[in-house]
Motif scaffolding. Structure first.
Motif, PDB file in Angstrom:
ATOM      1  N   LYS A  28     -17.216   2.127 -18.446  1.00  0.00           N
ATOM      2  CA  LYS A  28     -16.667   1.995 -19.795  1.00  0.00           C
ATOM      3  C   LYS A  28     -15.761   0.779 -19.793  1.00  0.00           C
ATOM      4  O   LYS A  28     -15.038   0.559 -18.833  1.00  0.00           O
ATOM      5  N   LYS A  29     -15.793   0.004 -20.856  1.00  0.00           N
ATOM      6  CA  LYS A  29     -14.940  -1.173 -20.955  1.00  0.00           C
ATOM      7  C   LYS A  29     -13.917  -0.964 -22.056  1.00  0.00           C
ATOM      8  O   LYS A  29     -14.261  -0.577 -23.164  1.00  0.00           O
ATOM      9  N   SER A  30     -12.670  -1.220 -21.711  1.00  0.00           N
ATOM     10  CA  SER A  30     -11.629  -1.188 -22.728  1.00  0.00           C
ATOM     11  C   SER A  30     -11.175  -2.625 -22.950  1.00  0.00           C
ATOM     12  O   SER A  30     -11.176  -3.434 -22.026  1.00  0.00           O
ATOM     13  N   TYR A  31     -10.827  -2.926 -24.162  1.00  0.00           N
ATOM     14  CA  TYR A  31     -10.496  -4.298 -24.538  1.00  0.00           C
ATOM     15  C   TYR A  31      -9.034  -4.409 -24.943  1.00  0.00           C
ATOM     16  O   TYR A  31      -8.528  -3.601 -25.711  1.00  0.00           O
ATOM     17  N   ALA A  32      -8.399  -5.423 -24.403  1.00  0.00           N
ATOM     18  CA  ALA A  32      -7.018  -5.733 -24.790  1.00  0.00           C
ATOM     19  C   ALA A  32      -7.042  -6.384 -26.161  1.00  0.00           C
ATOM     20  O   ALA A  32      -8.044  -7.000 -26.546  1.00  0.00           O
ATOM     21  N   PRO A  33      -5.969  -6.261 -26.911  1.00  0.00           N
ATOM     22  CA  PRO A  33      -5.939  -6.930 -28.218  1.00  0.00           C
ATOM     23  C   PRO A  33      -5.982  -8.450 -28.057  1.00  0.00           C
ATOM     24  O   PRO A  33      -5.611  -8.987 -27.020  1.00  0.00           O
ATOM     25  N   ARG A  34      -6.453  -9.116 -29.086  1.00  0.00           N
ATOM     26  CA  ARG A  34      -6.500 -10.583 -29.064  1.00  0.00           C
ATOM     27  C   ARG A  34      -5.094 -11.154 -28.959  1.00  0.00           C
ATOM     28  O   ARG A  34      -4.134 -10.587 -29.457  1.00  0.00           O
ATOM     29  N   ASP A  35      -5.018 -12.284 -28.321  1.00  0.00           N
ATOM     30  CA  ASP A  35      -3.757 -13.011 -28.178  1.00  0.00           C
ATOM     31  C   ASP A  35      -3.469 -13.715 -29.498  1.00  0.00           C
ATOM     32  O   ASP A  35      -4.230 -14.582 -29.928  1.00  0.00           O
ATOM     33  N   ALA A  36      -2.374 -13.356 -30.144  1.00  0.00           N
ATOM     34  CA  ALA A  36      -2.027 -13.948 -31.444  1.00  0.00           C
ATOM     35  C   ALA A  36      -1.802 -15.446 -31.340  1.00  0.00           C
ATOM     36  O   ALA A  36      -2.038 -16.187 -32.294  1.00  0.00           O
ATOM     37  N   ALA A  37      -1.373 -15.902 -30.165  1.00  0.00           N
ATOM     38  CA  ALA A  37      -1.137 -17.339 -29.973  1.00  0.00           C
ATOM     39  C   ALA A  37      -2.440 -18.114 -29.814  1.00  0.00           C
ATOM     40  O   ALA A  37      -2.475 -19.328 -29.984  1.00  0.00           O
ATOM     41  N   ASN A  38      -3.519 -17.399 -29.466  1.00  0.00           N
ATOM     42  CA  ASN A  38      -4.802 -18.057 -29.257  1.00  0.00           C
ATOM     43  C   ASN A  38      -5.918 -17.156 -29.803  1.00  0.00           C
ATOM     44  O   ASN A  38      -6.675 -16.570 -29.035  1.00  0.00           O
ATOM     45  N   PRO A  39      -6.043 -17.002 -31.125  1.00  0.00           N
ATOM     46  CA  PRO A  39      -6.974 -16.037 -31.711  1.00  0.00           C
ATOM     47  C   PRO A  39      -8.453 -16.356 -31.474  1.00  0.00           C
ATOM     48  O   PRO A  39      -9.295 -15.492 -31.625  1.00  0.00           O
ATOM     49  N   THR A  40      -8.773 -17.558 -31.085  1.00  0.00           N
ATOM     50  CA  THR A  40     -10.184 -17.888 -30.843  1.00  0.00           C
ATOM     51  C   THR A  40     -10.610 -17.579 -29.416  1.00  0.00           C
ATOM     52  O   THR A  40     -11.770 -17.741 -29.071  1.00  0.00           O
ATOM     53  N   LYS A  41      -9.685 -17.121 -28.588  1.00  0.00           N
ATOM     54  CA  LYS A  41      -9.980 -16.891 -27.179  1.00  0.00           C
ATOM     55  C   LYS A  41     -10.864 -15.663 -26.947  1.00  0.00           C
ATOM     56  O   LYS A  41     -11.535 -15.576 -25.984  1.00  0.00           O
ATOM     57  N   GLY A  42     -10.893 -14.702 -27.742  1.00  0.00           N
ATOM     58  CA  GLY A  42     -11.704 -13.519 -27.493  1.00  0.00           C
ATOM     59  C   GLY A  42     -10.912 -12.455 -26.765  1.00  0.00           C
ATOM     60  O   GLY A  42      -9.796 -12.684 -26.307  1.00  0.00           O
ATOM     61  N   LYS A  43     -11.513 -11.318 -26.646  1.00  0.00           N
ATOM     62  CA  LYS A  43     -10.838 -10.184 -26.020  1.00  0.00           C
ATOM     63  C   LYS A  43     -11.181 -10.122 -24.531  1.00  0.00           C
ATOM     64  O   LYS A  43     -12.258 -10.512 -24.117  1.00  0.00           O
TER      65      LYS A  43
ATOM     66  N   ASP B 147     -13.465  14.035 -17.487  1.00  0.00           N
ATOM     67  CA  ASP B 147     -12.859  14.055 -18.825  1.00  0.00           C
ATOM     68  C   ASP B 147     -12.610  12.629 -19.301  1.00  0.00           C
ATOM     69  O   ASP B 147     -12.134  11.786 -18.545  1.00  0.00           O
ATOM     70  N   GLY B 148     -12.939  12.360 -20.548  1.00  0.00           N
ATOM     71  CA  GLY B 148     -12.723  11.041 -21.136  1.00  0.00           C
ATOM     72  C   GLY B 148     -13.768  10.009 -20.764  1.00  0.00           C
ATOM     73  O   GLY B 148     -13.657   8.852 -21.148  1.00  0.00           O
ATOM     74  N   ALA B 149     -14.793  10.403 -20.015  1.00  0.00           N
ATOM     75  CA  ALA B 149     -15.807   9.437 -19.577  1.00  0.00           C
ATOM     76  C   ALA B 149     -17.179   9.681 -20.195  1.00  0.00           C
ATOM     77  O   ALA B 149     -18.162   9.093 -19.755  1.00  0.00           O
ATOM     78  N   ILE B 150     -17.268  10.534 -21.204  1.00  0.00           N
ATOM     79  CA  ILE B 150     -18.557  10.759 -21.866  1.00  0.00           C
ATOM     80  C   ILE B 150     -19.044   9.405 -22.366  1.00  0.00           C
ATOM     81  O   ILE B 150     -18.343   8.719 -23.103  1.00  0.00           O
ATOM     82  N   PRO B 151     -20.252   8.996 -21.961  1.00  0.00           N
ATOM     83  CA  PRO B 151     -20.745   7.676 -22.372  1.00  0.00           C
ATOM     84  C   PRO B 151     -20.875   7.538 -23.884  1.00  0.00           C
ATOM     85  O   PRO B 151     -21.247   8.479 -24.586  1.00  0.00           O
ATOM     86  N   GLN B 152     -20.549   6.348 -24.346  1.00  0.00           N
ATOM     87  CA  GLN B 152     -20.680   5.972 -25.750  1.00  0.00           C
ATOM     88  C   GLN B 152     -21.580   4.741 -25.822  1.00  0.00           C
ATOM     89  O   GLN B 152     -21.855   4.098 -24.810  1.00  0.00           O
ATOM     90  N   LYS B 153     -21.986   4.391 -27.022  1.00  0.00           N
ATOM     91  CA  LYS B 153     -22.817   3.207 -27.223  1.00  0.00           C
ATOM     92  C   LYS B 153     -22.143   1.987 -26.582  1.00  0.00           C
ATOM     93  O   LYS B 153     -20.933   1.817 -26.703  1.00  0.00           O
ATOM     94  N   GLN B 154     -22.922   1.192 -25.890  1.00  0.00           N
ATOM     95  CA  GLN B 154     -22.522  -0.031 -25.181  1.00  0.00           C
ATOM     96  C   GLN B 154     -21.883   0.226 -23.820  1.00  0.00           C
ATOM     97  O   GLN B 154     -21.616  -0.732 -23.095  1.00  0.00           O
ATOM     98  N   ASP B 155     -21.630   1.479 -23.425  1.00  0.00           N
ATOM     99  CA  ASP B 155     -21.217   1.750 -22.052  1.00  0.00           C
ATOM    100  C   ASP B 155     -22.434   1.541 -21.156  1.00  0.00           C
ATOM    101  O   ASP B 155     -23.572   1.521 -21.625  1.00  0.00           O
ATOM    102  N   GLU B 156     -22.194   1.392 -19.863  1.00  0.00           N
ATOM    103  CA  GLU B 156     -23.295   1.182 -18.914  1.00  0.00           C
ATOM    104  C   GLU B 156     -23.448   2.403 -18.023  1.00  0.00           C
ATOM    105  O   GLU B 156     -22.471   3.037 -17.653  1.00  0.00           O
ATOM    106  N   ILE B 157     -24.705   2.687 -17.673  1.00  0.00           N
ATOM    107  CA  ILE B 157     -25.012   3.758 -16.726  1.00  0.00           C
ATOM    108  C   ILE B 157     -25.824   3.132 -15.604  1.00  0.00           C
ATOM    109  O   ILE B 157     -26.801   2.415 -15.858  1.00  0.00           O
TER     110      ILE B 157
END
Length: 131
Positions: free
Chosen positions: A29-44, A86-96
């Motif tokens: 599962k991938k969790s994403y940090a919020p975008r950097d407000a100082a560099n909004p084009t950088k991506g997550k 617990d908390g690891a039930i796969p969701q769309k875009q997770d990898e198996i």
């Protein structure tokens, strides 16, 4: 984790009696940090977390492969519910990953009422022909 039905922990029984006999699996599962407000084009930035469970791949029958909903390289990931943390039930875009083959969760195809078995339609990121 599963749902008791008629006072019986069916998911626990399946995990205890069938789980050890099937393959080791990894859910990523991938969790994403919020975008950097100082560099909004950088991506997550993605932080992967891996979780172990038990299951196996199952192929689709040739008659099921329609080229639209089910593609040629799609496979079913059959996961034993009570082996998924617990908390690891796969969701769309997770990898198996099973047997060294990693596919992306496209959708939950089936889950029984006891949550003993989850069946996911998984897809190769490379597309229908694997290229």
């Amino acid at each position: 984790m599963g749902n008791e039905l008629f006072g019986v922990d069916i998911a626990g029984l399946i995990a205890d009696n069938i789980g050890p006999g099937v393959l080791e699996c990894t859910i990523t599962k991938k969790s994403y940090a919020p975008r950097d407000a100082a560099n909004p084009t950088k991506g997550k930035t993605a932080t992967p977390a891996t979780h172990s469970c038990r299951g196996f791949w199952e192929d689709y029958a040739p008659a099921d492969i329609d080229g639209t909903n089910i593609l040629l390289n799609d496979r079913k990931a059959v996961l034993i519910g009570d082996t998924i943390p617990d908390g690891a039930i796969p969701q769309k875009q997770d990898e198996i990953t099973i047997e060294g083959k990693t596919l992306v969760v496209h959708r939950l195809q089936l889950r029984d009422p006891a949550a003993a078995v989850y069946i996911y339609q998984c897809r190769d990121r490379k597309g229908q022909n694997g290229a």
